[in-house]
Write a protein that holds these residues in place. Structure first.
Motif, short mmCIF file in Angstrom:
data_model
loop_
_atom_site.label_atom_id
_atom_site.label_comp_id
_atom_site.label_asym_id
_atom_site.label_seq_id
_atom_site.Cartn_x
_atom_site.Cartn_y
_atom_site.Cartn_z
N VAL A 97 35.44 46.32 48.14
CA VAL A 97 35.84 46.49 46.87
C VAL A 97 35.03 47.06 45.85
O VAL A 97 35.69 47.52 44.89
N GLY A 98 33.98 47.46 46.02
CA GLY A 98 33.51 48.31 45.27
C GLY A 98 33.98 49.87 45.17
O GLY A 98 34.25 50.44 44.06
N ALA A 100 40.74 44.87 42.33
CA ALA A 100 40.21 45.43 43.53
C ALA A 100 40.21 44.13 44.54
O ALA A 100 40.37 44.63 45.90
N VAL A 101 39.73 43.15 44.18
CA VAL A 101 39.46 41.88 45.13
C VAL A 101 41.05 41.45 45.63
O VAL A 101 41.16 41.16 46.67
N LEU A 102 41.86 41.54 44.86
CA LEU A 102 43.21 41.11 45.06
C LEU A 102 43.86 42.21 45.96
O LEU A 102 44.37 41.72 47.21
N PHE A 103 43.63 43.52 46.05
CA PHE A 103 43.90 44.59 46.84
C PHE A 103 43.02 44.26 48.36
O PHE A 103 43.45 44.46 49.36
N ASP A 104 41.82 43.82 48.29
CA ASP A 104 40.85 43.72 49.41
C ASP A 104 41.50 42.54 50.09
O ASP A 104 41.47 42.54 51.35
N GLY A 163 30.90 45.94 41.93
CA GLY A 163 32.09 45.58 42.84
C GLY A 163 31.41 45.44 43.99
O GLY A 163 31.62 44.59 44.80
N ARG A 164 30.60 46.61 44.57
CA ARG A 164 30.03 46.54 45.93
C ARG A 164 28.79 45.37 46.02
O ARG A 164 28.87 44.78 46.81
N GLU A 165 28.02 45.31 44.99
CA GLU A 165 27.15 44.42 44.95
C GLU A 165 27.71 42.83 45.04
O GLU A 165 27.04 41.90 45.63
#
Length: 553
Positions: free
Chosen positions: A122-123, A342-346, A114-116
């Motif tokens: 997001v990671g 995680a992208v959605l919450f970001d 996720g970080r990369e």
């Protein structure tokens, strides 16, 4: 307690520090009280008994279950558990340790991936979503082949996209990591370890029209690495056991997928409620996390979202189409969905809360209803599965978590929503098993009768089971004679002369009335028949709601 979101949104970008904190946090969750409860039949005891017998025989190539050939699964988990038994002894903690570490490794790699792909926040959110998923936590603490498969497939699929995402700068090291972990995935659970990653990669290349990736993937040397890791065990086990190839590749792969021969048929939609239930509290956000992955494939980060969506959808559809289904089969989709959520919450933390509002409200009100129902259920049910105190505790957690989610949705507060869901899920994971797991122990654990036999039975005694009860072998440390059906060791029962160990009713009664001490695990309804037809009156040593352990002495 510090809000997890405050840690996530710090400007500190130390990868090593993040991994250390995540490893400590989730290490406690994955490893705490790992050996508290007995192993559960049939899966946990099966994957503990096979490596125990491997160590006993000094043969790490040919798997045996109850001392007959057992070729249904490859060898990776057996080897991991054999190593764990060697280091920590033959016990429940050692039997579950490898899978717990694979679950932890999946969380940590999800952070890295996720970080990369999308950045540090997001990671970290990816790791918290996956590690805070109650179903993933519980299943990762069980001795199942699907957990090592999930870890190895996650690293394989993640390594590919990390190598291929930058068209101008391919990263060959990640390609080789893909081949290595695809090979380990094959050793974890067979051909799906390469078939499913291959399908995801094919559709990623086809839909993005990046056919040049095939030239960048180091195919010749990668295939050599893959075969060097995956092939040796298959070659050796085939050399020693000529029947292995047909049974493992034809019966256990093609017939399992295309037919109902394993009697595990479920409808096509079977995994929909499984995913919704096991991925709580995050499952309500899956539709929003997947929305627009094709339409937005050309925007920044769009290709990564497309790949993660393909990862989740292809694997989910593959197992949905299969005629053999069990809940743990879809575990490999969890990491991809965790990163997409995680992208959605970001995005919500950046100010776009709209995609979260409706699922948060639906999830919150559902938990409120489930919480009230959980508290009422033990008081009104005729034979409740949990005691009133258990219903009160679990129901209270669900009720508070639901109310918190509704409040956060109304306030459009992504920090409060994420924190409440994460902490509620972890608390539920820590509390609920103490009320629910004993039910499985009473019905599906054979530690106590196995230990009774181990203590009382001499070397001339015979242990018999009405139907296959794998925990008896593991906990007694001896072979079990079977009558009343061979179960999943039918294949092994037909190899060689096994007549002394697979009995019909007449031969069992002859053994029972013979000179040797017999310890028999029988169904409760069979006791009157045994008392009537056997010369020796059965003496009850142990009983459960379904079984008696009896002896003729």
């Amino acid at each position: 307690m510090q809000n997890p979101i405050d840690f996530v949104t710090r400007p500190d970008a130390s990868r090593r520090r993040d991994i250390l904190i995540l490893a400590l946090l989730f290490g406690v969750l994955f490893l705490q009280l790992l050996g508290q409860y007995p192993l559960i039949d049939p899966d946990e005891t099966r994957y503990a008994e096979i490596p125990r017998e491997m160590l006993e025989r000094g043969d790490l190539i040919t798997p045996l279950l109850n001392y007959v050939l057992y070729f249904e699964k490859p060898v990776l988990l057996y080897w991991l558990n054999a190593l764990s038994f060697t280091l920590f002894g033959i016990n429940e903690f050692a039997a579950r340790l490898a899978c717990a570490l694979c679950g932890l490794g999946t969380v940590l790699f999800s952070y890295h991936l996720g970080r990369e792909l999308f950045g540090r926040r997001v990671g970290l959110l990816s790791a918290l979503v996956l590690g805070g998923c109650t179903g993933f936590l519980i299943q990762s603490r069980m001795n199942l082949t699907d957990i090592p498969l999930t870890f190895t497939m996650t690293v394989a699929l993640g390594s590919y996209i990390l190598a291929a995402r930058d068209a101008d700068r391919p990263r060959p090291g990640y390609y080789y990591l893909f081949y290595l972990f695809a090979a380990l995935a094959v050793l974890a659970k067979g051909l799906i370890g390469i078939v499913l990653p291959g399908a995801v990669i094919f559709w990623h290349i086809a839909l993005t029209r990046r056919w040049r990736i095939l030239k960048e993937m180091r195919l010749p040397t990668g295939i050599i690495l893959f075969l060097a890791v995956a092939a040796p065990w298959f070659v050796m086990v085939c050399q020693r056991n000529p029947d292995f190839f047909n049974f493992f590749f034809i019966h256990e792969h093609f017939e399992r997928f295309l037919t109902k021969v394993h009697h595990r048929y479920q409808p096509f939609w079977y995994f929909v409620p499984i995913l919704c239930g096991f991925m709580i509290p995050w499952s309500f956000f899956i539709p929003a996390a997947l929305r627009g992955f094709w339409r937005e494939r050309s925007v920044h980060g769009g290709e990564s979202r497309l790949y993660l969506a393909l990862w989740a959808i292809i694997i989910f559809l593959f197992f949905s189409k299969s005629n053999s289904k069990l809940p743990a089969y879809i575990l490999p989709v969890y990491p991809a969905l965790a990163i997409l959520i995680a992208v959605l919450f970001d995005k919500a933390l950046n100010g776009d809360f709209r995609p979260l509002r409706r699922p948060a409200l639906a999830f919150g009100w559902l938990l409120v209803l489930l919480g009230c129902g959980s508290m009422i259920y033990p008081l009104v049910a005729h034979r409740p599965l949990v005691a009133p105190i258990g219903g009160l505790v679990v129901g209270s957690i669900l009720l508070v978590q639901g109310a918190f989610s509704v409040g956060s949705a109304i306030r459009q507060d992504p920090r409060g929503l994420f924190t409440g869901m994460l902490l509620g899920s972890v608390l539920l994971f820590l509390v609920a098993p103490h009320f629910i797991y004993p039910l499985f122990v009473e019905r599906k654990s054979y530690r106590e009768p196995g230990e009774i036999v181990k203590k009382l039975a001499g070397p001339d005694a015979v242990l018999v089971s009405q139907g296959l009860r794998q925990g008896l072998s593991f906990y007694s440390g001896r072979r079990v004679a079977i009558f009343g059906g061979t179960g999943e060791i039918e294949f092994g029962s037909k190899i060689g002369d096994q007549s002394a160990w697979f009995l019909d009713r007449t031969r069992f009664l002859a053994l029972w009335d013979g000179p040797r001490p017999v310890y028999a695990m029988i169904l409760r309804k069979y006791l009157p028949e045994l008392s009537r037809d056997g010369k020796a009156s059965p003496r009850i040593l142990w009983q459960s709601s379904k079984h008696y352990l009896v002896t003729n002495r």
